[in-house]
Design an enzyme around this catalytic site. Structure first.
Site, PDB file in Angstrom:
ATOM      1  N   GLU A  66       0.830  -1.214   0.000  1.00 23.76           N
ATOM      2  CA  GLU A  66       0.000   0.000   0.000  1.00 23.76           C
ATOM      3  C   GLU A  66       0.861   1.259   0.000  1.00 23.76           C
ATOM      4  OE1 GLU A  66      -2.598  -0.936   3.342  1.00 23.76           O
ATOM      5  OE2 GLU A  66      -4.128  -1.584   1.911  1.00 23.76           O
ATOM      6  N   HIS A 117      -0.911   4.343   8.439  1.00 20.38           N
ATOM      7  CA  HIS A 117      -2.142   3.642   8.037  1.00 20.38           C
ATOM      8  C   HIS A 117      -2.376   2.495   9.016  1.00 20.38           C
ATOM      9  CE1 HIS A 117      -5.175   1.390   6.052  1.00 20.38           C
ATOM     10  NE2 HIS A 117      -4.366   0.519   5.455  1.00 20.38           N
ATOM     11  N   TYR A 174      -9.059  18.549  20.513  1.00 21.27           N
ATOM     12  CA  TYR A 174      -7.844  17.895  20.049  1.00 21.27           C
ATOM     13  C   TYR A 174      -8.008  17.258  18.676  1.00 21.27           C
ATOM     14  CZ  TYR A 174      -6.642  18.874  24.817  1.00 21.27           C
ATOM     15  OH  TYR A 174      -6.422  19.538  25.977  1.00 21.27           O
TER      16      TYR A 174
END
Length: 211
Positions: free
Chosen positions: A73, A92, A119
């Site tokens: 990926e 990821h 946040y």
């Protein structure tokens, strides 16, 4: 930071994510930019048991030049580096709650994480959901390129989050913040809850870009 130290930091932070349940088995991949390319976790590797010397290295043209075979990926990562010039790292994960949010048909694909805490606004920002394609399909990278750098985090539908940051720690911390926010949203699902106002979000965004 030297490449050797960056490799060590990738190992340390990846192990921390694994030990706290942000990834399981060989799920997830992490990359970090270096002067002459990028480092990325190898394909089918476990984030909990990385060897710094075996982390893959890719040159600026995308060629594999050192270490084990890179994650399949890698195109997800290169898409962020290509479209967001300040990107220093990409994370990821297949973290539970963010993946759950990515599976909900009711989730707004253009802004799938509500501003429920300051946040998530400051560290993550707007998050889009990209349509499902099979893991390893380069179309995911093409969809990220099509966003033209407008966001630093996406959810891959029925798959999981991808988060970019200016450096490795920032990207990891933002990915953790995204997962925690998704957890909060899932816990509160079906209950009345407060969101930050538009004015509050604008104030936080101003602070975000000043830091």
């Amino acid at each position: 930071m030297s490449e050797a130290k960056l490799r060590e930091e990738m190992v340390m932070l990846s192990q921390s994510l694994f030990e706290r349940g942000y990834s399981v088995g060989s799920a997830g991949n992490i990359s970090a930019a270096v002067d002459d390319g990028l480092l990325i976790t190898p394909t089918n590797s476990c984030l909990g048991f990385l060897d710094p010397a075996r982390i893959s290295k890719i040159d600026v043209e995308g060629n594999h030049v050192a270490g084990d075979k890179p994650s399949k990926e890698i195109f997800l990562h290169r898409a962020f580096y290509k479209t967001r010039p300040n990107t220093g790292a990409v994370v990821h994960l297949h973290s539970t709650y963010a993946t759950a949010i990515s599976c909900l048909s009711s989730t707004d694909p253009d802004d799938c994480i509500e501003p429920i805490t300051p946040y998530v606004v400051m560290r993550v920002g707007t998050v889009k959901i990209l349509p499902y394609v099979p893991p390893g399909d380069p179309a995911m990278g093409e969809m990220i390129v099509a966003l033209k750098g407008s966001v630093n985090a996406v959810l891959l539908a029925n798959h999981g989050p991808v988060v970019a940051g200016p450096d490795l720690r920032s990207a990891v911390f933002a990915a953790e913040e995204l997962e925690e926010t998704c957890k909060i949203l899932m816990i509160l699902k079906g209950q009345p809850y407060r969101l930050l106002s538009e004015e509050q979000v604008q104030e936080l965004n101003a602070r975000r870009y000043l830091t």
